[in-house]
Write a protein that holds these residues in place. Structure first.
Motif, mmCIF file in Angstrom:
data_model
loop_
_atom_site.group_PDB
_atom_site.id
_atom_site.type_symbol
_atom_site.label_atom_id
_atom_site.label_comp_id
_atom_site.label_asym_id
_atom_site.label_seq_id
_atom_site.Cartn_x
_atom_site.Cartn_y
_atom_site.Cartn_z
ATOM 1 N N UNK A 38 -16.152 12.555 57.772
ATOM 2 C CA UNK A 38 -15.484 12.248 56.499
ATOM 3 C C UNK A 38 -14.981 13.527 55.848
ATOM 4 N N UNK A 39 -15.843 14.535 55.783
ATOM 5 C CA UNK A 39 -15.452 15.809 55.170
ATOM 6 C C UNK A 39 -14.292 16.458 55.923
ATOM 7 N N UNK A 40 -14.341 16.387 57.253
ATOM 8 C CA UNK A 40 -13.276 16.986 58.061
ATOM 9 C C UNK A 40 -11.940 16.276 57.821
ATOM 10 N N UNK A 41 -11.974 14.944 57.774
ATOM 11 C CA UNK A 41 -10.759 14.174 57.492
ATOM 12 C C UNK A 41 -10.183 14.570 56.137
ATOM 13 N N UNK A 42 -11.062 14.730 55.144
ATOM 14 C CA UNK A 42 -10.621 15.116 53.801
ATOM 15 C C UNK A 42 -10.028 16.519 53.793
ATOM 16 N N UNK A 87 -15.152 -3.559 59.590
ATOM 17 C CA UNK A 87 -14.655 -3.718 58.231
ATOM 18 C C UNK A 87 -14.821 -2.421 57.440
ATOM 19 N N UNK A 88 -15.992 -1.821 57.508
ATOM 20 C CA UNK A 88 -16.264 -0.585 56.788
ATOM 21 C C UNK A 88 -15.380 0.555 57.283
ATOM 22 N N UNK A 89 -15.220 0.668 58.584
ATOM 23 C CA UNK A 89 -14.441 1.774 59.137
ATOM 24 C C UNK A 89 -12.942 1.597 58.888
ATOM 25 N N UNK A 90 -12.472 0.359 58.865
ATOM 26 C CA UNK A 90 -11.078 0.115 58.484
ATOM 27 C C UNK A 90 -10.851 0.559 57.042
ATOM 28 N N UNK A 91 -11.794 0.202 56.169
ATOM 29 C CA UNK A 91 -11.692 0.594 54.768
ATOM 30 C C UNK A 91 -11.665 2.119 54.624
ATOM 31 N N UNK A 92 -12.499 2.786 55.419
ATOM 32 C CA UNK A 92 -12.515 4.250 55.397
ATOM 33 C C UNK A 92 -11.149 4.809 55.792
ATOM 34 N N UNK A 93 -10.552 4.243 56.835
ATOM 35 C CA UNK A 93 -9.241 4.726 57.285
ATOM 36 C C UNK A 93 -8.199 4.581 56.178
ATOM 37 N N UNK A 151 -8.621 4.256 52.947
ATOM 38 C CA UNK A 151 -8.918 5.133 51.814
ATOM 39 C C UNK A 151 -8.655 6.601 52.141
ATOM 40 N N UNK A 152 -8.590 6.900 53.445
ATOM 41 C CA UNK A 152 -8.275 8.266 53.894
ATOM 42 C C UNK A 152 -6.779 8.453 54.103
ATOM 43 N N UNK A 175 -10.182 -9.142 51.680
ATOM 44 C CA UNK A 175 -10.467 -7.851 51.070
ATOM 45 C C UNK A 175 -9.623 -6.741 51.645
ATOM 46 N N UNK A 176 -9.404 -6.769 52.960
ATOM 47 C CA UNK A 176 -8.580 -5.746 53.598
ATOM 48 C C UNK A 176 -7.116 -5.878 53.182
ATOM 49 N N UNK A 177 -6.677 -7.103 52.945
ATOM 50 C CA UNK A 177 -5.303 -7.319 52.489
ATOM 51 C C UNK A 177 -5.085 -6.640 51.129
ATOM 52 N N UNK A 178 -6.070 -6.764 50.252
ATOM 53 C CA UNK A 178 -5.974 -6.103 48.948
ATOM 54 C C UNK A 178 -5.933 -4.594 49.108
ATOM 55 N N UNK A 179 -6.757 -4.071 50.011
ATOM 56 C CA UNK A 179 -6.817 -2.628 50.218
ATOM 57 C C UNK A 179 -5.535 -2.107 50.876
ATOM 58 N N UNK A 180 -4.924 -2.907 51.726
ATOM 59 C CA UNK A 180 -3.622 -2.547 52.297
ATOM 60 C C UNK A 180 -2.604 -2.335 51.185
ATOM 61 N N UNK A 181 -2.558 -3.280 50.257
ATOM 62 C CA UNK A 181 -1.596 -3.183 49.151
ATOM 63 C C UNK A 181 -1.860 -1.944 48.296
ATOM 64 N N UNK A 182 -3.132 -1.679 48.036
ATOM 65 C CA UNK A 182 -3.474 -0.541 47.186
ATOM 66 C C UNK A 182 -3.161 0.794 47.854
ATOM 67 N N UNK A 183 -3.403 0.868 49.158
ATOM 68 C CA UNK A 183 -3.255 2.143 49.872
ATOM 69 C C UNK A 183 -1.849 2.371 50.419
ATOM 70 N N UNK A 184 -1.115 1.285 50.630
ATOM 71 C CA UNK A 184 0.190 1.408 51.263
ATOM 72 C C UNK A 184 0.104 1.635 52.761
ATOM 73 N N UNK A 185 -1.087 1.499 53.324
ATOM 74 C CA UNK A 185 -1.300 1.689 54.760
ATOM 75 C C UNK A 185 -1.556 0.341 55.429
#
Length: 318
Positions: A58-62, A84-90, A92-93, A112-122
Motif C-alpha cells: 500500500x505504501x509503495x503504491x502511494x 471485493x476488498x482488493x478491488x476497492x483498494x485498486x 481508491x489507489x 457497492x463497487x458500482x458506487x466506488x467506480x463513479x466516485x473514483x472514475x476508474x
C-alpha cells in the motif's frame, strides 16, 4: 508501457496475468503475496518490487502515485473472499482493477463497487475468458441465428465438469465455503457465466446435491434447461477417461450434441487484457448474472436426486 501492480502473484492463475501483461507490451512494477514462493516473477518481470505485507505494498503504491509514477491497473489474483476488498483498494489507489472470477461472492457487493467506480472514475474489469473462446463464440452465433427463427426455443443442456484435487484443497481457503463460495463458485462460475451469456438470464435454480467435493443442480435460463454436475473428486471421472490417465473431464451437451472446446484456452487471458486496454473489457454489469446464480446455489437447500437431475448424481452417496 503501462505500469501494472498485481495482488496474489503466488497464486495458481497469476502466471496467466503475468503473461498477459508481458504479451501486451506493458510492465509489472510491483507485486504482493503473503507467500514468498514467487520465483515465477523471474520469467516475466524480475525487476518488479515484491512485498509480502499489504501495508508495505500500500505504501509503495502511494509513493509511486505521489511521484506521478502510479500504477494504472492492479490485477487481482487473490482468494475469492478478498476480491471485493482488493478491488476497492485498486480504485481508491486511482487504478483500474482487473479481477479474476468470481468478481465477488455476493450480488450486493457489485452495487457497492458500482458506487466506488463513479466516485473514483476508474473501472472494474472481470476476467470472463470463456466469452472469448472461439468455440463458445461459434455456439453463441449459432444459438442467436436459431432464436431468430424460433424465439421461444428452449435448449436442453447437460454440463459436467470434473477436475481432480487432492486433500490439500480442503485445508486451503478453497475448501472453506465462506472464503471460496464452495464448489459451484470456485470451479463453476465461469461455466454459469458462459451459459447465461449464450442462453439468457436465470429464471429458476434448484440444487440437488451440495457437498464439499461436489455439487449438482438444475438451472433454468431464458432459453435453456441445464442439468449440471461439478466435482473435484477423482472417483467421479468416467472409467474410460481415468484409463487414459486424465484427471479432468469436461462435457457440455446441447440438444444431444457434444460441444467441443477442449482446445483454444492458451491465450484467452491475453485477449482479455487486449480488450481491457482497448476499453472493451467485461465490467460489473456483465458479471451480475453469474454471481447471482452461484450465490443462489450456495444459499439453496439441496433436495436430493429427485426431479430432473444430472445422471452423475447417482454416483454420489446420499
Amino acid at each position: 508501457m503501462i505500469p501494472f501492480g498485481i495482488i496474489g502473484v503466488g497464486g495458481y492463475v497469476a502466471p496467466k496475468h503475468l503473461k498477459a501483461i508481458k504479451d501486451t507490451n506493458n510492465i509489472l512494477v510491483c507485486a504482493l503475496d503473503i507467500r514468498d514462493s514467487v520465483g515465477i516473477l523471474d520469467s516475466f518481470f524480475p525487476q518488479a518490487n515484491f512485498f509480502t505485507e499489504f501495508e508495505r505494498f500500500d505504501r509503495h503504491i502511494d509513493k509511486l502515485a505521489r511521484k506521478k509514477e502510479g500504477v494504472k491497473y492492479i490485477s487481482i489474483c487473490s482468494p475469492n473472499y478478498l476480491h471485493d476488498s482488493h478491488i476497492r483498494f485498486a480504485l481508491k489507489s486511482n487504478a483500474h482493477a482487473i479481477c479474476e472470477k468470481p468478481l465477488v461472492l455476493n450480488p450486493w457487493n457489485i452495487d457497492g463497487l458500482r458506487d466506488l467506480e463513479r466516485e473514483s472514475g476508474k473501472k472494474v474489469y472481470n476476467i470472463l475468458q470463456l466469452r472469448l473462446h472461439p468455440g463458445i463464440l461459434s455456439l453463441k452465433q449459432k444459438v442467436q441465428q436459431e432464436l431468430q427463427n424460433n424465439p421461444n426455443k428452449i435448449y436442453d443442456i447437460t454440463l459436467t465438469y470434473l477436475v481432480s484435487r487432492g486433500q490439500w484443497y480442503f485445508v486451503s481457503w478453497k475448501g472453506d465455503v465462506t472464503k471460496s463460495g464452495g464448489i459451484a463458485t470456485n470451479i463453476g462460475v465461469h461455466f454459469f457465466d458462459m451459459l447465461s451469456f449464450i442462453f439468457g438470464a436465470p429464471k429458476n435454480n434448484i440444487v440437488h446435491i451440495s457437498k464439499p467435493d461436489c455439487a449438482s443442480g438444475y438451472l433454468q435460463l431464458k432459453h435453456a434447461h441445464i442439468r449440471w454436475f461439478l466435482s473435484i473428486n477423482h472417483n467421479y471421472i468416467p472409467q474410460d477417461v481415468q484409463a487414459m490417465g486424465k484427471k479432468t473431464y469436461r462435457s457440455i451437451i446441447v440438444d444431444n450434441e457434444e460441444i467441443e472446446f477442449s482446445e483454444g484456452f492458451e491465450n484467452l487471458h491475453t485477449l482479455s487484457y487486449q480488450d481491457i486496454l482497448a476499453h472493451k473489457g467485461f465490467g460489473l454489469e456483465d458479471t451480475k448474472e453469474c454471481i447471482q446464480i452461484v450465490h443462489d446455489i450456495r444459499n439453496t437447500s439441496p433436495i436430493g436426486a429427485v426431479g430432473d437431475y444430472h445422471p452423475f448424481c447417482q454416483k454420489v452417496s446420499q
